[in-house]
Design a protein around this motif. Structure first.
Motif, PDB file in Angstrom:
ATOM      1  N   ARG A 125       0.897  -1.137  -0.008  1.00  0.00           N
ATOM      2  CA  ARG A 125       0.076   0.001   0.135  1.00  0.00           C
ATOM      3  C   ARG A 125       0.902   1.383   0.123  1.00  0.00           C
ATOM      4  N   ASP A 126       1.960   1.305   0.749  1.00  0.00           N
ATOM      5  CA  ASP A 126       2.847   2.380   0.840  1.00  0.00           C
ATOM      6  C   ASP A 126       3.161   2.602  -0.620  1.00  0.00           C
ATOM      7  N   LEU A 127       3.846   1.721  -1.198  1.00  0.00           N
ATOM      8  CA  LEU A 127       4.497   1.580  -2.458  1.00  0.00           C
ATOM      9  C   LEU A 127       3.176   2.075  -3.601  1.00  0.00           C
TER      10      LEU A 127
ATOM     11  N   VAL B 216       0.688   4.073  -2.936  1.00  0.00           N
ATOM     12  CA  VAL B 216       0.550   5.423  -2.625  1.00  0.00           C
ATOM     13  C   VAL B 216       1.727   6.337  -3.158  1.00  0.00           C
ATOM     14  N   MET B 217       2.861   6.021  -3.084  1.00  0.00           N
ATOM     15  CA  MET B 217       3.968   6.793  -3.378  1.00  0.00           C
ATOM     16  C   MET B 217       3.985   6.654  -4.977  1.00  0.00           C
ATOM     17  N   THR B 218       3.844   5.671  -5.698  1.00  0.00           N
ATOM     18  CA  THR B 218       3.631   5.611  -7.221  1.00  0.00           C
ATOM     19  C   THR B 218       2.782   6.411  -7.628  1.00  0.00           C
ATOM     20  N   ALA B 219       1.490   6.386  -7.079  1.00  0.00           N
ATOM     21  CA  ALA B 219       0.185   7.158  -7.433  1.00  0.00           C
ATOM     22  C   ALA B 219       0.427   8.590  -7.431  1.00  0.00           C
ATOM     23  N   SER B 220       1.410   9.033  -6.509  1.00  0.00           N
ATOM     24  CA  SER B 220       1.675  10.555  -6.415  1.00  0.00           C
ATOM     25  C   SER B 220       2.734  10.833  -7.536  1.00  0.00           C
ATOM     26  N   GLY B 221       2.959  10.058  -8.141  1.00  0.00           N
ATOM     27  CA  GLY B 221       4.100  10.514  -9.115  1.00  0.00           C
ATOM     28  C   GLY B 221       5.421  10.054  -8.949  1.00  0.00           C
ATOM     29  N   ILE B 222       6.017   9.466  -7.526  1.00  0.00           N
ATOM     30  CA  ILE B 222       7.102   8.823  -7.115  1.00  0.00           C
ATOM     31  C   ILE B 222       7.652   7.691  -8.189  1.00  0.00           C
TER      32      ILE B 222
ATOM     33  N   GLU C 128      12.626   4.762  -6.402  1.00  0.00           N
ATOM     34  CA  GLU C 128      12.618   5.868  -5.145  1.00  0.00           C
ATOM     35  C   GLU C 128      11.807   5.490  -4.245  1.00  0.00           C
ATOM     36  N   ALA C 129      10.375   4.829  -4.606  1.00  0.00           N
ATOM     37  CA  ALA C 129       9.522   4.481  -3.432  1.00  0.00           C
ATOM     38  C   ALA C 129      10.161   3.215  -2.621  1.00  0.00           C
ATOM     39  N   LEU C 130      10.650   2.322  -3.439  1.00  0.00           N
ATOM     40  CA  LEU C 130      11.379   1.020  -2.729  1.00  0.00           C
ATOM     41  C   LEU C 130      12.515   1.664  -1.665  1.00  0.00           C
ATOM     42  N   ARG C 131      13.265   2.688  -2.298  1.00  0.00           N
ATOM     43  CA  ARG C 131      14.535   3.258  -1.305  1.00  0.00           C
ATOM     44  C   ARG C 131      13.725   3.778  -0.102  1.00  0.00           C
TER      45      ARG C 131
ATOM     46  N   ASN D 238      10.782  -5.691   8.561  1.00  0.00           N
ATOM     47  CA  ASN D 238      10.865  -6.784   7.699  1.00  0.00           C
ATOM     48  C   ASN D 238      10.429  -6.103   6.293  1.00  0.00           C
ATOM     49  N   ALA D 239       9.869  -5.122   6.355  1.00  0.00           N
ATOM     50  CA  ALA D 239       9.492  -4.598   4.847  1.00  0.00           C
ATOM     51  C   ALA D 239      10.511  -3.917   4.399  1.00  0.00           C
ATOM     52  N   ALA D 240      11.554  -3.145   5.309  1.00  0.00           N
ATOM     53  CA  ALA D 240      12.506  -2.428   4.672  1.00  0.00           C
ATOM     54  C   ALA D 240      13.725  -3.643   4.239  1.00  0.00           C
ATOM     55  N   ARG D 241      13.748  -4.713   5.050  1.00  0.00           N
ATOM     56  CA  ARG D 241      14.895  -5.496   4.628  1.00  0.00           C
ATOM     57  C   ARG D 241      14.439  -6.395   3.332  1.00  0.00           C
ATOM     58  N   LEU D 242      13.184  -6.457   3.053  1.00  0.00           N
ATOM     59  CA  LEU D 242      12.735  -7.118   1.811  1.00  0.00           C
ATOM     60  C   LEU D 242      12.799  -6.092   0.852  1.00  0.00           C
ATOM     61  N   ALA D 243      12.472  -4.877   1.050  1.00  0.00           N
ATOM     62  CA  ALA D 243      12.782  -3.894  -0.251  1.00  0.00           C
ATOM     63  C   ALA D 243      14.123  -3.688  -0.385  1.00  0.00           C
ATOM     64  N   ARG D 244      15.127  -3.812   0.399  1.00  0.00           N
ATOM     65  CA  ARG D 244      16.463  -3.778   0.240  1.00  0.00           C
ATOM     66  C   ARG D 244      16.925  -4.796  -0.677  1.00  0.00           C
ATOM     67  N   ARG D 245      16.371  -5.864  -0.516  1.00  0.00           N
ATOM     68  CA  ARG D 245      16.714  -7.269  -1.332  1.00  0.00           C
ATOM     69  C   ARG D 245      16.071  -6.971  -2.841  1.00  0.00           C
ATOM     70  N   LEU D 246      15.140  -6.383  -2.923  1.00  0.00           N
ATOM     71  CA  LEU D 246      14.585  -5.817  -4.097  1.00  0.00           C
ATOM     72  C   LEU D 246      15.643  -4.993  -4.954  1.00  0.00           C
ATOM     73  N   LEU D 247      15.635  -4.042  -4.055  1.00  0.00           N
ATOM     74  CA  LEU D 247      16.556  -2.950  -4.828  1.00  0.00           C
ATOM     75  C   LEU D 247      17.919  -3.483  -5.283  1.00  0.00           C
ATOM     76  N   GLU D 248      18.434  -4.641  -4.441  1.00  0.00           N
ATOM     77  CA  GLU D 248      19.573  -5.266  -5.136  1.00  0.00           C
ATOM     78  C   GLU D 248      19.492  -6.053  -6.080  1.00  0.00           C
ATOM     79  N   GLU D 249      18.159  -6.659  -6.643  1.00  0.00           N
ATOM     80  CA  GLU D 249      17.873  -7.230  -7.775  1.00  0.00           C
ATOM     81  C   GLU D 249      17.810  -6.241  -8.832  1.00  0.00           C
ATOM     82  N   LEU D 250      17.157  -4.995  -8.606  1.00  0.00           N
ATOM     83  CA  LEU D 250      17.068  -4.021  -9.579  1.00  0.00           C
ATOM     84  C   LEU D 250      18.445  -3.497  -9.862  1.00  0.00           C
ATOM     85  N   ASP D 251      19.418  -3.517  -8.877  1.00  0.00           N
ATOM     86  CA  ASP D 251      20.630  -2.774  -9.367  1.00  0.00           C
ATOM     87  C   ASP D 251      21.337  -3.563 -10.203  1.00  0.00           C
TER      88      ASP D 251
END
Length: 419
Positions: free
Chosen positions: A77-79, A81-87, A91-94, A107-120
């Protein structure tokens, strides 16, 4: 997803070892990932066998899940809301990755970091999500893929969050109905264990000292207690082994799961629960996928992987096979059986009017409400049944053990009066 055992020589001179899951195809990629993330030299790298890796992943997910459903829905839901606002999604994952709760990353922050590593590393967003099946359910991964391909990521993230919340509520309602009987049965077993281990042996010694003439029921109870105490270690060990074998068989044998589910669909009370919950989950998933723009055959393929009930999974496979021959959904559901006529008629109307997603949404709301009412009613019915069982056990103990004690006391009082 492969599981590796590693030993690293850190820049500080210390040696570090452990087990990690990596979304790589070759061992060389795993070696490069470890050296980059730990700033170390890989001394040992061993890919665990498939069955051992799956067992380790299952146990780690059972003991410490990567993220709970409520945390996952909040993250999505946080993602959204942020993507709907144009982010941008990156950046929303960060932003989610930088969240801290209780002095440490959530736990959500750790999961988001792993997703960022995959994207990088060059993966697309849908690929990054698909590499964590233990965290993201099949339906969520498909919604992210649709959002990635169609440019509607904000809407798909919102749909995924709503879906996780609805499924979590169904599961929570079911568990809540089982809390009371589970607590009462635990108390009964604890009391029974106390009587078997402590009370009954002391009463047996008392009866032997007084040469009391005991009824057959009391003799049988004392013999059973003596046997249980003598073999308690073997019994507990056997229960642990049986539970482990049952868990492994359940996880790796679809034939066993199918037999259990088909049996539950034939039992009186379990049949009603399995029927209501299966239809509620089926309509919920289908409404979500069709509303997202997934065609019917692909939606059924997703349902095959997402459905836990083997009874309905077999019917979903049969429906898909009929559809691939060119027939309609309502006709296929009527042929395979197992679905109520009301559902078949509503889906038929949806096919004729082009409102199939709306019909599945109505059915989802209706069967979710029915499941909630059923669970509420069952919880009210279970309470007196549990009380009756507890009372029956208490009466049994009184008849088997306390009445002989009362007879001994009465004999002692009569003997004192005569003397």
């Amino acid at each position: 997803m492969n599981v590796y055992y590693y030993r690293l020589l850190l820049s500080s001179g210390r040696v570090r070892s452990g087990i990690t899951q990596l979304s790589v195809e070759r061992d060389a990629s795993a070696r490069m990932w470890l050296e980059k993330n730990f700033d170390a030299v890989v001394l040992t790298l061993y890919r665990l066998p498939g069955w051992l890796a799956e067992t380790q992943r299952s146990i780690s997910h059972l003991v410490k899940p990567s993220i709970r459903p409520v945390e996952l829905s909040g993250m999505l839901r946080d993602l959204a809301v942020m993507t709907a606002s144009g982010i941008p999604v990156l950046e929303a994952l960060r932003a989610v990755a930088n969240e801290v709760g209780g002095g440490r990353p959530s736990n959500a922050a750790r999961l988001a970091r792993r997703l960022l590593e995959e994207l990088d590393a060059g993966a697309s967003l849908s690929d990054a999500f698909s590499r964590y099946p233990d965290a993201f359910p099949e339906t969520v991964r498909n919604l992210i893929m649709i959002g990635d391909e169609t440019g509607t990521m904000d809407r798909m993230l919102g749909e995924a969050a709503d879906h996780i919340e609805r499924i979590s509520k169904m599961t929570a309602d079911t568990r809540q109905a089982l809390i009371y009987p589970a607590f009462v049965f635990s108390a009964i077993f604890a009391a029974g264990g106390f009587w078997i281990y402590y009370v009954i042996p002391n009463l047996a010694d008392l009866f032997k000292q007084m040469n009391a003439k005991l009824p057959p029921l009391t003799i049988a109870v004392m013999a059973g207690s003596e046997w249980l105490i003598a073999h308690i270690a073997w019994i507990l060990g056997g229960l642990v082994v049986a539970a482990f074998v049952a868990w492994v068989t359940w996880r790796y044998s679809r034939t066993f799961r199918r037999a259990v589910h088909y049996t539950l669909h034939r039992l009186p009370i379990a049949r009603t629960i399995m029927f209501s919950s299966g239809l509620a989950f089926f309509t919920e998933y289908m409404a979500l996928l069709i509303k997202a723009g997934v065609d019917m055959v692909s939606s059924l393929q997703v349902m095959e992987r997402a459905m836990r009930d083997e009874y309905y999974r077999d019917r979903i496979i049969a429906i898909r096979q009929v559809l691939e021959r060119g027939d309609r959904v309502s006709s296929a559901m009527r042929q395979v059986d197992g679905f109520p006529s009301m559902m078949v008629r509503m889906i038929g109307v949806g096919e004729e009017t082009g409102t199939l997603d709306s019909q599945f949404s109505r059915l989802s709301a209706e069967y979710s409400l029915r499941l909630q009412r059923l669970i509420t009613n069952l919880s009210e019915v279970i309470k007196p049944v549990v009380v009756l069982l507890a009372g029956g056990m208490f009466v049994f103990l009184i008849v088997a053990l306390l009445l002989p004690v009362y007879d001994l006391v009465q004999q002692a009082i009569t003997g004192n009066k005569l003397s």
